[in-house]
Design an enzyme around this catalytic site. Sequence first.
Site, PDB file in Angstrom:
ATOM      1  N   ASP A  89      29.533  33.440  13.406  1.00 35.24           N
ATOM      2  CA  ASP A  89      30.976  33.585  14.091  1.00 35.24           C
ATOM      3  C   ASP A  89      30.614  33.949  15.402  1.00 35.24           C
ATOM      4  O   ASP A  89      31.286  33.806  16.424  1.00 35.24           O
ATOM      5  CB  ASP A  89      31.541  35.078  13.767  1.00 35.24           C
TER       6      ASP A  89
ATOM      7  N   ARG B 193      39.058  37.494   6.474  1.00 33.99           N
ATOM      8  CA  ARG B 193      40.117  36.870   6.565  1.00 33.99           C
ATOM      9  C   ARG B 193      39.848  35.644   5.817  1.00 33.99           C
ATOM     10  O   ARG B 193      39.430  34.401   6.010  1.00 33.99           O
ATOM     11  CB  ARG B 193      40.871  36.940   7.843  1.00 33.99           C
TER      12      ARG B 193
ATOM     13  N   SER C  59      28.801  35.108   8.960  1.00 41.43           N
ATOM     14  CA  SER C  59      27.790  36.308   9.959  1.00 41.43           C
ATOM     15  C   SER C  59      26.997  37.225  10.034  1.00 41.43           C
ATOM     16  O   SER C  59      26.353  37.749   9.907  1.00 41.43           O
ATOM     17  CB  SER C  59      28.981  37.556  10.364  1.00 41.43           C
TER      18      SER C  59
END
Length: 917
Positions: free
Chosen positions: A656, A539, A602
């Site tokens: 994350d 994203r 992450s």
Amino acid sequence: MFAVHLMAFYFTKLKEDQIKKVDRFLYHMRLSDETLLDIMARFQAEMQKGLGKDTNPTASVKMLPTFIRAIPDGSENGEFLSLDLGGSKFRVLKVQVSEEGKRNVQMESQFYPTPNEIIRGNGTELFEYVADCLADFMKTKELMEKKLPLGLTFSFPCKQTKLEEGVLLSWTKKFKARGVQGTDVVSSLTNAMRKHKDLDVDILALVNDTVGTMMTCAYDDPYCEVGVIIGTGTNACYMEDMSNIELVEGDEGRMCINTEWGAFGDDGALEDIRTEFDQELDLGSLNPGKQLFEKMISGLYVGELVRLILLKMAKAGLLFGGEKSSALHIKGKIETRHVAAMEKYKEGLANTREILTDLGLEPSEADCIAVQHVCTIVSFRSANLCAAALAAILTRLRENKKLVRLRTTVGMDGTLYKIHPQYPKRLHKVVRKLVPNCDVRFLLSESGSTKGAAMVTAVASRVQAQRKQIDKVLALFRLTREQLVGIRDKMRVELEYGLKRDTHPLATVKMLPTYVCGMPDGTEKGKFLALDLGGTNFRVLLVKIRSGRRSVRMYNKIFTIPLEIMQGTGEELFDHIVQCIADFLDYMGLKGAQLPLGFTFSFPCRQASIDKGTLIEWTKGFKATDCEGEDVVDMLREAIKRRNEFDLDIVAVVNDTVGTMMTCGYEDRNCEVGLIAGTGSNMCYMEEMRNIELVEGDEGKMCINTEWGGFGDNGCLDDIRTQYDKEVDEGSLNPGKQRYEKMTSGMYLGEIVRQILIDLTKQGLLFRGQISERLRTRGIFETKFLSQIESDRLALLQVRKILQQLGLDSTCEDSIVVKEVCGAVSRRAAELYGAGLAAIVEKRREDQGFEHLKITVGVDGTLYKLHPHFSRILQETVKELAPRCDVTFMLSEDGSGKGAALITAVAKRLQQARRQN
């Protein structure tokens, strides 16, 4: 020739006249289709009443749970005994059920009389007589040396609380033994058998004869889920969804319900249908006012109804010239066998003349025709009433399964059904007319109820043995409190190892400093870009933060990362990321804007500062080459340079989990822990600088990214790892690594379940021992299916649909086991999370020297959010293992996007503060 035609005409006219005469006399017994549909609706309402906890006490149709939860699946085998008490004869049976797959049953049986003085005498004597007969049978068949399970067919209404127990509610038919009503008949028989010291028999099941019929037929036809008896008495049973049976705890699976439909109408529901003959018969019976439906249908009463009608017609001068014999006045003189004989197709009239003559009557041709038609009307009404009630059951089955069209089989037994020449045909025709949306096969039960009791016993034995094997597998996933305390303490040791300089290189929990040294204070503002890489989707976000009102607005676009990029070269991966950023800037009209950027990455990274992160190793299926050991921020900057279209200020590289903590910390200042329970598994928290030996300085706090997925990689969890965990690990991209994550995270739980299902299927405990190709496919059982299957709102029917999507043709029992397996795997995962988290919050409490700690944990991840029980079990475990910590769980709203922007904003704020200082 003319004379023959004249005779034929005369006979036809005579027949028509007699039929019309009888029809006029018995018009109340002729039931229209509308009436039958109405009776069907009434019976449906009675069934519902009988199943309800509050309405059952006043229901006439008792809907008794039988505690039979499974029908034969063909894998039953062994030797079983069966007793059948309930009719004119008593029968003992030895049943040999063949080895798996052959569905072969061999039987040896013996009939014993049931004298009136026994069935209407003392209850103790009745059961002693039964035990004596059983002992005699076993001696005759040389079975005394064997220990055999026994099924007791007891054809009277009993209230059961388990399969091997039943309290007699009332005697029916001709039985009236004293002192039995209200007692457990299995205990009575067991006590009677104790007098025979050489008798070693276990009563495993108490079965109603109707249930026995269903089970016998289900052995031959797996579609059979209804049993009907139309004999001396009448009754029906069927497989009902547990969720509809309020009298029994539990919602899973199905259970056979013994309707005891003979009592339908005892509350007055059929008064408009009952005739003067039904009332007269009832008054003269052993149990007036009881079993009124049965008294209109069954073999014990059909002959008597015919007798009462003939007597009344004779008195009215409509038969036998008004003459009545003394035999016609005697109750029981016309039996069901006589009715059946009179209705035979060709010899029926001759039989009628013979039977009437035997009764001392002198019937004319016209009398014989009329009497035959009386028999037809009485037996036809019996078939019609049975059909209406059966149609109600079939409709209920279809509605339970939410089917437009039902395919099912009804197991049939009973002398009236078997010996009456027209009865089956009439019943079948009316049922099919009343339920045109059901494809019904009628299967005649051979050796009916007695073989059925043996089948119930065989199924009970099979289920018992299978249950033991299944429980053995599920027990591997049950963690005791001691084990959970041990895991909590081991995690604590690993946390300390990871923080210390000397032990850090060997620590499995890496405790990586993030250089995030502050939490949001509400003064952050501005526009920030955020990147989020951590799974198959990537994203890009624009985040606008306004100070004062703590307002955050986000705009984002999702891009996929193809497998060939995930597992290609590092340069290809980062070029793809920059291409996605360019597309987003174009889409938002921000080309050329130099915005501060936070990069949520992450994967385990070793950070030397907030904007430097060296990838330790890939996880979650990423395998891009030339990345491990490299600074991912530098790789991103190089890719931006290669593109040469825009420049960005990369302020922070963020995990994350840290983003999750920061997002919740923006709302709640007590938030000092971030937890991810999703595709991967991780946790971060704010640690005192004095405890972090890897970073210089003792003042303040810094967020530590634990990377706890590697917990157990040193073998410290081997005592709780199962063969299934090992199989999942060996088949993964990184064998031997991330063992804790592989026992807890969404990426692996479905795979653990799949391995268990394969093993149970190999053992013949699931899916009829057939492993489908789909089940052999790695990754087919996604974790989202666990969440769906374990949902409390999901009926087993829907579980079966999910399994069918996976190519697994499951029975109801299979679905229950799959649900249990999913539950065991997800519960263990939640408890392991809870034990790990308890170690962290306890550490924070001790570090701050508090007696009690109030702390908030920011949580994100699909497993935590979507699984119906995961969050509750995790929270309960933390509460139990860290009782002095008051932990609040706060769901994060977009930790990896919003969190990255907040970390970037805090880093910018702290940078400016340092410059000013």
